[in-house]
Design a protein around this motif. Structure first.
Motif, short mmCIF file in Angstrom:
data_model
loop_
_atom_site.label_atom_id
_atom_site.label_comp_id
_atom_site.label_asym_id
_atom_site.label_seq_id
_atom_site.Cartn_x
_atom_site.Cartn_y
_atom_site.Cartn_z
N GLY A 15 9.99 2.44 1.74
CA GLY A 15 8.73 3.14 1.50
C GLY A 15 8.35 3.14 0.03
O GLY A 15 7.19 2.95 -0.33
N LEU A 16 9.35 3.32 -0.84
CA LEU A 16 9.08 3.31 -2.27
C LEU A 16 8.59 1.94 -2.75
O LEU A 16 7.57 1.84 -3.44
N LEU A 17 9.29 0.89 -2.33
CA LEU A 17 8.88 -0.46 -2.75
C LEU A 17 7.54 -0.86 -2.13
O LEU A 17 6.68 -1.44 -2.80
N THR A 18 7.36 -0.56 -0.85
CA THR A 18 6.10 -0.89 -0.19
C THR A 18 4.96 -0.11 -0.83
O THR A 18 3.89 -0.67 -1.10
N GLY A 19 5.18 1.17 -1.06
CA GLY A 19 4.15 2.00 -1.69
C GLY A 19 3.79 1.50 -3.08
O GLY A 19 2.62 1.48 -3.46
N ALA A 20 4.80 1.07 -3.85
CA ALA A 20 4.52 0.54 -5.19
C ALA A 20 3.71 -0.75 -5.11
O ALA A 20 2.78 -0.95 -5.90
N CYS A 21 4.04 -1.62 -4.15
CA CYS A 21 3.26 -2.86 -3.98
C CYS A 21 1.82 -2.55 -3.57
O CYS A 21 0.87 -3.15 -4.10
N LEU A 22 1.65 -1.60 -2.65
CA LEU A 22 0.31 -1.23 -2.22
C LEU A 22 -0.47 -0.53 -3.33
O LEU A 22 -1.68 -0.74 -3.48
N LEU A 23 0.22 0.28 -4.13
CA LEU A 23 -0.44 0.94 -5.26
C LEU A 23 -0.88 -0.09 -6.29
O LEU A 23 -1.97 0.01 -6.86
N ARG A 24 -0.08 -1.11 -6.50
CA ARG A 24 -0.45 -2.19 -7.42
C ARG A 24 -1.71 -2.89 -6.91
O ARG A 24 -2.64 -3.16 -7.68
N LEU A 25 -1.73 -3.19 -5.63
CA LEU A 25 -2.90 -3.82 -5.01
C LEU A 25 -4.13 -2.94 -5.17
O LEU A 25 -5.20 -3.41 -5.59
N TRP A 94 9.43 -7.68 18.17
CA TRP A 94 8.51 -6.62 17.75
C TRP A 94 8.47 -6.44 16.23
O TRP A 94 7.71 -5.62 15.73
N LEU A 95 9.30 -7.18 15.49
CA LEU A 95 9.38 -7.00 14.05
C LEU A 95 8.03 -7.07 13.32
O LEU A 95 7.74 -6.21 12.49
N PRO A 96 7.19 -8.07 13.59
CA PRO A 96 5.90 -8.09 12.88
C PRO A 96 5.05 -6.85 13.16
O PRO A 96 4.41 -6.32 12.25
N TRP A 97 5.07 -6.38 14.40
CA TRP A 97 4.30 -5.17 14.73
C TRP A 97 4.87 -3.94 14.05
O TRP A 97 4.13 -3.11 13.52
N LEU A 98 6.20 -3.82 14.08
CA LEU A 98 6.83 -2.69 13.41
C LEU A 98 6.51 -2.69 11.92
O LEU A 98 6.22 -1.65 11.33
N ALA A 99 6.57 -3.87 11.30
CA ALA A 99 6.27 -3.99 9.88
C ALA A 99 4.81 -3.64 9.59
O ALA A 99 4.51 -2.96 8.60
N LEU A 100 3.90 -4.09 10.44
CA LEU A 100 2.49 -3.79 10.24
C LEU A 100 2.23 -2.29 10.34
O LEU A 100 1.55 -1.70 9.49
N PHE A 101 2.77 -1.65 11.37
CA PHE A 101 2.58 -0.21 11.52
C PHE A 101 3.28 0.55 10.39
O PHE A 101 2.77 1.56 9.90
N GLY A 102 4.43 0.06 9.96
CA GLY A 102 5.11 0.67 8.81
C GLY A 102 4.27 0.57 7.55
O GLY A 102 4.17 1.52 6.77
#
Length: 183
Positions: A15-25, A94-102
């Motif tokens: 969540g921290l890494l994903t959030g940082a990437c999304l915040l950068r975007l 289901w990995l791509p769907w789980l990743a998308l929802f995550g």
């Protein structure tokens, strides 16, 4: 118990890494300068992942696609590790769907966090600060549609509260959508 601990730790790190990437975007899309404490933290957390991707994936206009791809990759790795820990062979499909929802959950949670910090800073902060200005600039596009509809009530701006309620409803809807897709 070990699975819960591992799941929690992966969720925090992912969540921290994903959030940082999304915040950068989001900061690049909003043209928020990175010469502030938030920008420095975002760069420190994401440069190792995004800079190699940038060599392969060019930006599309104001969209830093490599940041989005990096966020999705982090979510894919997180759910792949969880699948390995569970030993659930059928979950790989289901990995791509789980990743998308995550990814969507992290984005909504990040907006909720930004709005809460924005509201608290607006209550306790008399003057402006560099951090407060960055957060206000990031929250403004989210709050603008609500401010058009909701007037000030006795001098109080209730748009952050309404936006938080709408984002919480979005989290509930995402949870139900994910459950229905997984069935």
């Amino acid at each position: 118990m070990l699975y819960q601990i591992a799941s929690f730790l992966l969720d925090v790190i992912g969540g921290l890494l994903t959030g940082a990437c999304l915040l950068r975007l989001y900061m690049q899309w909003q043209r928020v300068p990175f010469s502030n404490p938030v920008g420095g933290l975002v760069f420190a957390l994401t440069d190792w992942l995004i800079m190699p991707l940038r060599r392969v994936i060019p930006p599309m206009g104001r969209w830093d696609v490599s940041s989005l791809v990096a966020a999705m990759l982090v979510q894919l790795v997180q759910y792949a590790l969880l699948t390995l820990l569970l030993g659930a062979g059928s979950a790989w499909a289901w990995l791509p769907w789980l990743a998308l929802f995550g990814l969507l959950r992290v984005a909504v949670s990040g907006l909720i966090g930004l709005l809460i910090v924005y509201a608290v800073l607006s209550w306790i902060q008399g003057g402006r600060s560099p951090l407060g200005d960055v957060i206000a600039r990031l929250c403004e596009p989210v709050l603008r549609p609500f401010r058009r509809v909701i007037p000030l009530m006795g001098g109080f701006d209730l748009s952050p509260l309404v936006a938080l309620v709408v984002l919480q409803v979005a989290m509930i809807v995402l949870g139900h959508l994910q459950a229905s897709v997984m069935r």
